[in-house]
Design an enzyme around this catalytic site. Structure first.
Site, PDB file in Angstrom:
ATOM      1  N   LYS A  73       0.843  -1.201   0.000  1.00  0.00           N
ATOM      2  CA  LYS A  73       0.000   0.000   0.000  1.00  0.00           C
ATOM      3  C   LYS A  73       0.879   1.251   0.000  1.00  0.00           C
ATOM      4  O   LYS A  73       1.889   1.297   0.702  1.00  0.00           O
ATOM      5  CB  LYS A  73      -0.897  -0.029   1.238  1.00  0.00           C
ATOM      6  CG  LYS A  73      -1.939   1.071   1.316  1.00  0.00           C
ATOM      7  CD  LYS A  73      -2.829   0.881   2.540  1.00  0.00           C
ATOM      8  CE  LYS A  73      -3.900   1.941   2.664  1.00  0.00           C
ATOM      9  NZ  LYS A  73      -4.772   1.719   3.837  1.00  0.00           N
ATOM     10  N   SER A 148      -9.653   1.831   2.854  1.00  0.00           N
ATOM     11  CA  SER A 148      -8.786   2.565   1.965  1.00  0.00           C
ATOM     12  C   SER A 148      -7.765   1.702   1.224  1.00  0.00           C
ATOM     13  O   SER A 148      -7.203   2.160   0.222  1.00  0.00           O
ATOM     14  CB  SER A 148      -8.039   3.647   2.750  1.00  0.00           C
ATOM     15  OG  SER A 148      -7.209   3.068   3.734  1.00  0.00           O
ATOM     16  N   SER A 172      -9.706  -0.542   7.046  1.00  0.00           N
ATOM     17  CA  SER A 172      -9.139  -0.397   5.708  1.00  0.00           C
ATOM     18  C   SER A 172      -8.444  -1.624   5.132  1.00  0.00           C
ATOM     19  O   SER A 172      -8.146  -1.643   3.943  1.00  0.00           O
ATOM     20  CB  SER A 172      -8.177   0.781   5.662  1.00  0.00           C
ATOM     21  OG  SER A 172      -8.916   1.961   5.499  1.00  0.00           O
TER      22      SER A 172
HETATM   23  N1  GLN Z   1     -12.954   3.889   6.284  1.00  0.00           N
HETATM   24  C1  GLN Z   1     -12.405   4.314   7.527  1.00  0.00           C
HETATM   25  C2  GLN Z   1     -12.065   5.771   7.465  1.00  0.00           C
HETATM   26  O1  GLN Z   1     -12.400   6.364   6.505  1.00  0.00           O
HETATM   27  C3  GLN Z   1     -11.200   3.498   7.868  1.00  0.00           C
HETATM   28  C4  GLN Z   1      -9.967   3.955   7.200  1.00  0.00           C
HETATM   29  C5  GLN Z   1      -8.783   3.137   7.562  1.00  0.00           C
HETATM   30  O2  GLN Z   1      -8.885   2.091   8.204  1.00  0.00           O
HETATM   31  N2  GLN Z   1      -7.626   3.626   7.213  1.00  0.00           N
HETATM   32  O3  GLN Z   1     -11.507   6.340   8.357  1.00  0.00           O
END
Ligand code: GLN
Length: 480
Positions: A73, A148, A172
């Site tokens: 990532k 994400s 994410s």
């Molecule tokens: N979707 C969640 C957010 O927008 C989690 C994001 C993540 O785990 N980095 O914060």
């Protein structure tokens, strides 16, 4: 070499070590696949195949991950390669060192094939907030891959890499794994070093594996885990040999299903597959009982106060002086700061910085941040109480399968709600894995989440492995 694409990473490493396949042949197979499907999926911000070839040639044929391609990532630093966080702010930022998690994989012979797309600074649930444009879900190119870590999940689902790294602050790793029909594991907070992971919400962030096979998730975790002097929040705890543990018999296991999940807007198709999953596990001798997590309903508001507060502080460092982008037009220092941040950050990042700055400001700190931290403690205690009775907690990973592009962009709160089952796990610091539990009628993957006691990734992985044995989920791959 079609076979290599579907092989577990564990097998690839074995074949390389036995000399049955050259590491460069492995890179060949995945490079060809990337050439073929990446234009449709757009999982990568940067591919690093030339470097993978170089490293493959110099590989001694040793190591637990000898010759295994890994997609990382793009918020995890990889020396000499640009690490953008899918933000204009870091568009041309080249990492000056390796993140510990990646460095440990590399030491075992892993090969970097590329850096994967994400929502800017890992804020989002669909990768639609990437400065470089969204990644597509390999199961349906009109839908989001989740986020994400959408690029990592899509890359693995589309067989462009056998395994990938993601980061998980509120889901994410698990949510995109669920949307793309692969395995995603968030370790216990502190299990894996965060050194070299670009900070979003430091008290919640963890790096973890995204794979097609449970065994591979176990192996990656085993290699990455353990105390790192460069991250004071990494835990000095023994690391079990997860890749061996995972295959041992499960024994008697009792799991809990929180009553509350059925009251939180569960989609029909997800509910059906989740209930069938429970039945099939029961048939294997897993005991299932209903449990209560009374504070689960506060998880989203608590998460979005804690995460945005920490983000507003962490992102203060992007000021046009120290890293990355600087506006070309300014008259004085103040204007330079303002323009740099106004031009360098996208809309979701700005929203979070503003929310967090507000929650931390004098006069509101007690009402928002402190209150949220108190409720976070209650959520944690809910889990500890439940874990006195059961060995793991099962929920769907998400309330619905992958949604269409644009569907949730108009209403950010709607986007936030898709994290309802995953954020509580980060708030409670416990480990959890998402595994594919089936396909809906229109062939969209659905994920089931297995949550474990603090530090008990072993039970979580063993349950996932048992399910893999009976369902054979890695055999289902999207047509591209
Ligand atoms: N979707 C969640 C957010 O927008 C989690 C994001 C993540 O785990 N980095 O914060």
């Amino acid at each position: 070499m079609r076979d290599l694409l579907k092989m577990p990473a564990v097998r690839i490493a074995e074949a390389v070590k036995k000399g049955e396949v050259e590491p460069t042949e492995v890179v060949d197979a995945f490079a060809e696949r990337i050439k073929e499907v990446e234009p449709k999926v757009k999982a990568f911000v940067t591919t690093t195949l030339e470097r993978a070839y170089e490293d493959a040639k110099n590989l001694g044929g040793e190591g637990k991950l000898a010759g295994v391609p890994v997609a990382v990532k793009d918020n995890i630093l990889t020396y000499g390669v640009r690490t953008t966080c899918s933000s204009k702010m870091l568009e041309n930022f080249v990492a000056p060192y390796d993140a510990t998690a990646w460095e440990r994989l590399k030491r075992e012979g892993a090969l970097l094939v590329g850096k994967t797309n994400l929502d800017e600074f890992a804020m989002g649930s669909s990768t639609e907030y990437s400065y470089f444009g969204p990644t597509k879900n390999p199961w349906d190119l009109e839908r989001v891959p989740g986020g994400s870590s959408g690029g990592s999940a899509a890359a693995v689902a589309a067989l462009m890499s056998p395994v990938a790294l993601g980061s998980d602050t509120g889901g994410s790793i698990r949510q995109p794994a669920a949307f793309c029909g692969v395995v995603g594991l968030k370790p216990t907070y502190g299990r894996v070093s965060r050194y070299g992971l670009v900070a979003f919400a430091s008290s919640l962030d963890q790096i973890g594996p995204i794979t097609r096979y449970t065994e591979d998730a176990a192996l990656l975790l085993e290699v990455m885990s353990g105390k790192d002097p460069k991250d004071s929040t990494s835990a000095d705890r023994p690391v079990p040999p997860f890749s061996e543990e995972v295959k041992k018999p499960l024994g008697k296991v009792k799991v809990g299903v929180p009553r509350e999940i059925f009251e939180l807007g569960l989609g029909e198709d997800v509910k059906k597959l989740f209930e069938r999953w429970l039945e099939e596990l029961k048939a294997q001798g897993v005991e299932v009982e209903t449990v209560e997590l009374p504070h689960l309903k506060y998880a989203i508001p608590v998460y979005y106060v804690v995460a945005t507060s920490e983000a507003s502080s962490n992102l203060a460092r992007y000021d046009g002086v120290r890293y990355g982008y600087r506006t070309p037009r300014y008259r004085d220092l103040r204007e330079m700061y303002k323009r740099t941040r106004a031009e360098g950050f996208g809309p979701e990042v700005k929203r979070r910085i503003m929310l967090g700055t507000f929650a931390l400001s004098t006069g509101y700190y007690d009402a928002y941040y402190l209150k949220a931290k108190k409720v976070q403690r209650l959520i944690y205690e809910d889990f500890l109480k439940v874990f006195q009775r059961v060995d793991a907690v099962l929920t769907p990973t998400t309330p619905t399968p992958a949604f269409r592009f644009g569907e949730k962009l108009e209403n950010p709160v709607d986007m936030y709600l898709s994290d309802i089952f995953t954020v509580s796990v980060n708030l409670a610091t416990v480990p959890a894995v998402s595994v594919p539990i089936g396909l809906t009628e229109n062939k969209l993957p659905v994920g089931g989440q297995i949550i474990g006691r603090p530090w008990d990734e072993t039970t979580v992985l063993k349950l996932a492995y048992l399910w893999e044995q009976i369902s054979n989920f890695p055999s289902r791959v999207p047509e591209l």
